[in-house]
Design a protein around this motif. Structure first.
Motif, short mmCIF file in Angstrom:
data_model
loop_
_atom_site.label_atom_id
_atom_site.label_comp_id
_atom_site.label_asym_id
_atom_site.label_seq_id
_atom_site.Cartn_x
_atom_site.Cartn_y
_atom_site.Cartn_z
N TRP A 26 48.36 46.39 15.03
CA TRP A 26 48.75 46.96 16.34
C TRP A 26 47.55 47.80 16.75
O TRP A 26 47.22 47.68 18.10
CB TRP A 26 49.99 47.44 16.26
CG TRP A 26 51.16 46.45 16.15
CD1 TRP A 26 52.01 46.12 15.06
CD2 TRP A 26 51.95 45.72 17.30
NE1 TRP A 26 52.99 45.28 15.56
CE2 TRP A 26 52.85 45.02 16.88
CE3 TRP A 26 51.65 45.75 18.59
CZ2 TRP A 26 53.71 44.06 17.53
CZ3 TRP A 26 52.28 44.85 19.34
CH2 TRP A 26 53.30 44.13 18.88
N SER A 27 47.00 48.80 15.85
CA SER A 27 46.05 49.55 16.47
C SER A 27 44.79 48.95 16.98
O SER A 27 44.04 49.26 17.69
CB SER A 27 45.95 50.84 15.36
OG SER A 27 45.22 50.27 14.06
N GLU A 28 44.59 47.68 16.20
CA GLU A 28 43.53 47.37 16.37
C GLU A 28 43.31 46.05 17.67
O GLU A 28 42.20 45.65 18.15
CB GLU A 28 42.66 46.39 15.37
CG GLU A 28 43.58 45.26 14.88
CD GLU A 28 43.11 44.60 13.65
OE1 GLU A 28 42.40 45.38 12.75
OE2 GLU A 28 43.43 43.46 13.20
N ALA A 29 44.34 45.86 18.25
CA ALA A 29 44.89 44.93 19.13
C ALA A 29 44.09 45.29 20.45
O ALA A 29 43.52 44.20 21.19
CB ALA A 29 46.30 44.66 19.50
N GLY A 30 43.97 46.48 20.92
CA GLY A 30 43.16 46.69 22.39
C GLY A 30 41.80 46.29 22.12
O GLY A 30 41.59 45.76 23.05
N ALA A 31 41.31 46.74 20.99
CA ALA A 31 39.61 46.28 20.99
C ALA A 31 39.53 44.79 20.83
O ALA A 31 38.67 44.38 21.43
CB ALA A 31 39.20 46.92 19.74
N VAL A 32 40.51 44.16 20.14
CA VAL A 32 40.42 42.46 20.15
C VAL A 32 40.39 42.16 21.58
O VAL A 32 39.68 41.07 21.88
CB VAL A 32 41.46 41.99 19.09
CG1 VAL A 32 41.24 40.54 19.24
CG2 VAL A 32 41.26 42.52 17.79
N ALA A 33 41.50 42.41 22.35
CA ALA A 33 41.55 42.06 23.59
C ALA A 33 40.56 42.04 24.58
O ALA A 33 40.03 41.42 25.34
CB ALA A 33 42.72 42.70 24.44
N GLU A 34 39.92 43.30 24.40
CA GLU A 34 38.38 43.66 25.02
C GLU A 34 37.48 42.66 24.78
O GLU A 34 36.81 42.41 25.72
CB GLU A 34 38.19 45.36 24.93
CG GLU A 34 39.28 46.30 25.67
CD GLU A 34 38.78 47.62 25.33
OE1 GLU A 34 37.90 47.81 24.63
OE2 GLU A 34 39.41 48.50 25.65
N SER A 35 37.56 42.49 23.43
CA SER A 35 36.46 41.32 23.05
C SER A 35 36.65 40.10 23.66
O SER A 35 35.77 39.42 23.99
CB SER A 35 36.53 41.28 21.50
OG SER A 35 36.16 42.62 20.95
N VAL A 36 37.92 39.68 23.84
CA VAL A 36 38.35 38.20 24.39
C VAL A 36 37.58 38.29 25.89
O VAL A 36 37.23 37.44 26.06
CB VAL A 36 39.92 38.11 24.30
CG1 VAL A 36 40.31 36.91 24.93
CG2 VAL A 36 40.25 37.86 22.86
N PHE A 145 37.88 28.88 24.53
CA PHE A 145 38.86 28.87 23.66
C PHE A 145 38.61 29.70 22.44
O PHE A 145 37.20 29.49 22.22
CB PHE A 145 39.23 27.45 22.97
CG PHE A 145 40.17 27.51 21.80
CD1 PHE A 145 41.16 28.48 21.56
CD2 PHE A 145 39.86 26.73 20.86
CE1 PHE A 145 41.97 28.46 20.60
CE2 PHE A 145 40.63 26.64 19.67
CZ PHE A 145 41.68 27.53 19.45
N ILE A 146 39.12 30.89 22.04
CA ILE A 146 38.55 31.71 21.09
C ILE A 146 39.61 31.64 19.78
O ILE A 146 40.71 32.02 20.02
CB ILE A 146 38.57 33.16 21.67
CG1 ILE A 146 37.52 33.20 22.77
CG2 ILE A 146 38.24 34.16 20.37
CD1 ILE A 146 37.54 34.53 23.51
N LEU A 147 39.08 31.01 18.46
CA LEU A 147 40.00 30.83 17.44
C LEU A 147 39.25 31.84 16.47
O LEU A 147 38.10 31.87 16.15
CB LEU A 147 39.79 29.56 17.12
CG LEU A 147 40.10 29.00 15.72
CD1 LEU A 147 41.64 29.45 15.55
CD2 LEU A 147 40.01 27.83 15.08
N GLU A 148 40.21 32.77 16.07
CA GLU A 148 39.92 33.69 14.83
C GLU A 148 40.71 33.22 13.59
O GLU A 148 41.88 33.04 13.76
CB GLU A 148 40.18 35.12 15.03
CG GLU A 148 40.09 36.03 14.00
CD GLU A 148 40.77 37.29 13.89
OE1 GLU A 148 40.59 38.13 12.89
OE2 GLU A 148 41.64 37.44 14.78
N ASN A 149 40.10 32.96 12.56
CA ASN A 149 40.78 32.43 11.25
C ASN A 149 40.01 32.71 10.08
O ASN A 149 38.78 33.00 10.18
CB ASN A 149 41.22 30.85 11.51
CG ASN A 149 42.12 30.53 10.81
OD1 ASN A 149 43.15 31.01 10.73
ND2 ASN A 149 42.06 29.47 10.02
N LEU A 150 40.75 32.60 8.94
CA LEU A 150 40.13 32.83 7.54
C LEU A 150 39.40 31.55 7.09
O LEU A 150 40.11 30.75 6.91
CB LEU A 150 40.88 33.59 6.64
CG LEU A 150 41.45 34.96 7.05
CD1 LEU A 150 42.47 35.40 6.05
CD2 LEU A 150 40.34 36.01 7.26
#
Length: 250
Positions: A26-36, A145-150
């Motif tokens: 949850w804490s890293e979500a803001g940074a991920v959204a900004e990156s998107v 389209f942005i896909l993040e996956n392992l």
């Protein structure tokens, strides 16, 4: 009766959701959204599809940034949690209960995301490809389209046979096993309630794709440009990668 996949179970997400979506996620979500927003070059009001939105971790942060967000998920309790989170933050999400394998949208989006290892759990590769095609069809021409996956490479680099930790009032034990020639990863999650001692166990397999395989699949679907990065800062996808972030332009 049609077979029901494990990820279609409300009970599974009620039990395991709080474990998978911990405070760090949850804490890293803001940074991920900004990156998107940065990667896709979005302006306020842009229409974004969060494909597999779960409890709204990224959807809410995108809405806070001024995006027009539609979150799609198969699990009603996850959509309810996303709606509650949005209300708490004073933003609006358009939430749709749908299976991404068959999802269709009359509205076309500027950007679509599928994040935090939410891909590769269907029984067949064909079903996985159906999800990617549905997302493609939902995008505007020129959309991203942005896909993040392992990926297979990431799993090989960071593979561990298991661990245990405490989270959300439970002791969690995990065991991991390679399936085939690194074609998948079998995960067993055991939860033991710290108060009652109640034990829950669940096992599932995630299909592992290499970055090159997914790039070819996305190109076959029709994306005109597919780039692969090792994190959301768009560092190279090389021996130093942290995850796999694919950016596909329609």
């Amino acid at each position: 009766m049609e077979k029901k996949e494990w990820f279609e179970s409300e009970q599974f997400w009620e039990n395991y959701g709080p474990i998978m979506f911990d405070e760090q996620r949850w804490s890293e979500a803001g940074a991920v959204a900004e990156s998107v927003v940065r990667i896709a070059g979005l302006e306020k009001g842009a229409k974004i599809l969060d494909a597999g939105c779960g409890p709204g971790r990224i959807s809410v942060e995108l809405a806070i940034l001024g995006m027009d967000v539609t979150g799609v998920d198969l699990i009603q309790s996850e959509l309810d949690a996303a709606r509650e989170s949005a209300e708490d933050e004073g933003v609006f999400l358009n939430l749709v209960k749908s299976d991404l394998r068959t999802f269709k949208s009359a509205q076309k989006f500027d950007c679509a995301v599928n994040l935090y290892t939410s891909f590769g759990y269907c029984d067949t590769e064909e079903e996985d490809a159906q999800i990617l095609k549905s997302i493609f069809d939902s995008l505007k021409d020129g959309g991203t389209f942005i896909l993040e996956n392992l990926s297979r490479e990431v799993e090989i680099k960071y593979f561990t046979e298991g661990e245990w930790f405490s989270r959300a009032g439970k002791t969690v034990l995990t065991e991991f096993e390679v399936v085939g020639a690194w074609e998948g990863l079998r995960s067993k999650w055991i939860l033991i309630d710290d108060n009652t001692g109640e034990r829950l166990e669940h096992q599932f397999v995630q299909r592992l794709y290499s970055a090159a395989e997914l790039k070819k699949t996305l190109e076959r679907i029709g994306y005109r440009r597919v780039e692969i990065f090792g994190d959301f800062e768009q560092h190279p996808y090389d021996q130093n990668m942290q995850t796999m972030v694919i950016v596909a332009r329609k």
